[in-house]
Design a protein around this motif. Structure first.
Motif, PDB file in Angstrom:
ATOM      1  N   GLY A  68       0.777  -1.237   0.000  1.00 51.81           N
ATOM      2  CA  GLY A  68       0.000   0.000   0.000  1.00 51.81           C
ATOM      3  C   GLY A  68       0.807   1.285   0.000  1.00 51.81           C
ATOM      4  N   GLU A  69       2.133   1.199  -0.239  1.00 50.67           N
ATOM      5  CA  GLU A  69       2.984   2.397  -0.294  1.00 50.67           C
ATOM      6  C   GLU A  69       2.666   3.186  -1.557  1.00 50.67           C
ATOM      7  OE1 GLU A  69       5.368   3.606   1.885  1.00 50.67           O
ATOM      8  OE2 GLU A  69       4.665   2.061   3.252  1.00 50.67           O
ATOM      9  N   VAL A  70       2.674   4.518  -1.432  1.00 48.89           N
ATOM     10  CA  VAL A  70       2.414   5.387  -2.571  1.00 48.89           C
ATOM     11  C   VAL A  70       3.753   5.805  -3.182  1.00 48.89           C
ATOM     12  CG1 VAL A  70       1.456   7.610  -3.304  1.00 48.89           C
ATOM     13  CG2 VAL A  70       0.259   6.230  -1.595  1.00 48.89           C
ATOM     14  N   TYR A  71       3.792   5.761  -4.515  1.00 46.45           N
ATOM     15  CA  TYR A  71       4.952   6.278  -5.236  1.00 46.45           C
ATOM     16  C   TYR A  71       4.452   7.072  -6.430  1.00 46.45           C
ATOM     17  CZ  TYR A  71       4.437   2.495  -8.701  1.00 46.45           C
ATOM     18  OH  TYR A  71       3.964   1.651  -9.670  1.00 46.45           O
ATOM     19  N   TYR A  72       5.382   7.781  -7.065  1.00 48.41           N
ATOM     20  CA  TYR A  72       5.035   8.671  -8.165  1.00 48.41           C
ATOM     21  C   TYR A  72       5.870   8.294  -9.382  1.00 48.41           C
ATOM     22  CZ  TYR A  72       3.103  11.080  -4.181  1.00 48.41           C
ATOM     23  OH  TYR A  72       2.395  11.368  -3.044  1.00 48.41           O
ATOM     24  N   TYR A  73       5.222   8.358 -10.542  1.00 50.18           N
ATOM     25  CA  TYR A  73       5.873   7.950 -11.778  1.00 50.18           C
ATOM     26  C   TYR A  73       5.606   8.984 -12.866  1.00 50.18           C
ATOM     27  CZ  TYR A  73       6.962   5.206 -15.926  1.00 50.18           C
ATOM     28  OH  TYR A  73       7.479   4.773 -17.120  1.00 50.18           O
ATOM     29  N   ASN A  74       6.669   9.346 -13.595  1.00 52.72           N
ATOM     30  CA  ASN A  74       6.559  10.270 -14.723  1.00 52.72           C
ATOM     31  C   ASN A  74       6.710   9.444 -15.995  1.00 52.72           C
ATOM     32  OD1 ASN A  74       7.236  12.069 -16.881  1.00 52.72           O
ATOM     33  ND2 ASN A  74       7.785  13.611 -15.365  1.00 52.72           N
ATOM     34  N   ALA A  75       5.630   9.283 -16.738  1.00 51.16           N
ATOM     35  CA  ALA A  75       5.622   8.445 -17.936  1.00 51.16           C
ATOM     36  C   ALA A  75       6.485   9.039 -19.039  1.00 51.16           C
ATOM     37  CB  ALA A  75       4.192   8.256 -18.421  1.00 51.16           C
TER      38      ALA A  75
END
Length: 181
Positions: A68-75
């Motif tokens: 359930g950890e949140v991460y961020y991704y730049n496509a």
């Protein structure tokens, strides 16, 4: 950054325009920034803005399925981060605003100190002498008083020759009188 293998769940960023962070959220974000809520109250707005910040274009939030950890991704760039992409911007903003705040406080302190010093010392005037209080236990030294003797009247023949000038109220013939005007 290497992410854990497994399924990720895309998150929809839907920030309510009326959203206001709670006191607990602000305290957590302030702690993360290094902001002291007591001494830097003027900078709490940075916490609010950081918590309300939208993701920059091309960034998406994901939650890992397993923990359930949140991460961020730049496509577009292929970059990913466990930290919100705006966190670095708000960390820098905090550092810049803190430096400005400290500079303002220092200049105010210097101005107060200068005005206090100016009020204490006047040109050409010495400050008052500071004396220590006398101890009630310490005896005072004895006063050296000269012994007082009654004055003796001079002999009449010596009075006219030994009297200081102007001591007699009668003016001698041929002398000029000095008067105070």
């Amino acid at each position: 950054m290497a992410l854990k293998q497994g399924k990720s769940i895309p998150l929809q960023e839907d920030i309510d325009p009326a959203y206001e962070p709670s006191a607990e959220e602000i305290a957590d974000y302030a702690q993360w920034l290094g902001l002291d809520l007591e001494s830097e109250k003027e900078l709490v707005w940075i916490c609010r803005e950081g918590l309300k910040a939208k993701l920059p274009a091309d960034w998406k939030a994901f939650r890992t399925a397993d923990d359930g950890e949140v991460y961020y991704y730049n496509a577009t760039s292929g970059d990913s981060s466990w930290e919100h992409p705006c966190d670095e911007r708000f960390m820098k903003l905090y550092a810049d605003e803190k430096a400005k705040l400290l500079a303002r406080r220092n200049s105010k302190d210097q101005a107060k100190s200068a005005s206090a010093q100016a009020g204490k010392v006047k040109p050409g005037v010495l400050p008052p002498l500071q004396l220590a209080p006398l101890s009630a236990k310490a005896p005072l030294p004895p006063l050296n008083k000269p012994s007082l003797q009654p004055l003796q009247a001079p002999a009449s023949s010596q009075a006219s020759s030994s009297a200081p000038a102007g001591a007699n109220s009668a003016q001698q013939p041929g002398s000029s009188a000095i008067t105070q005007g």
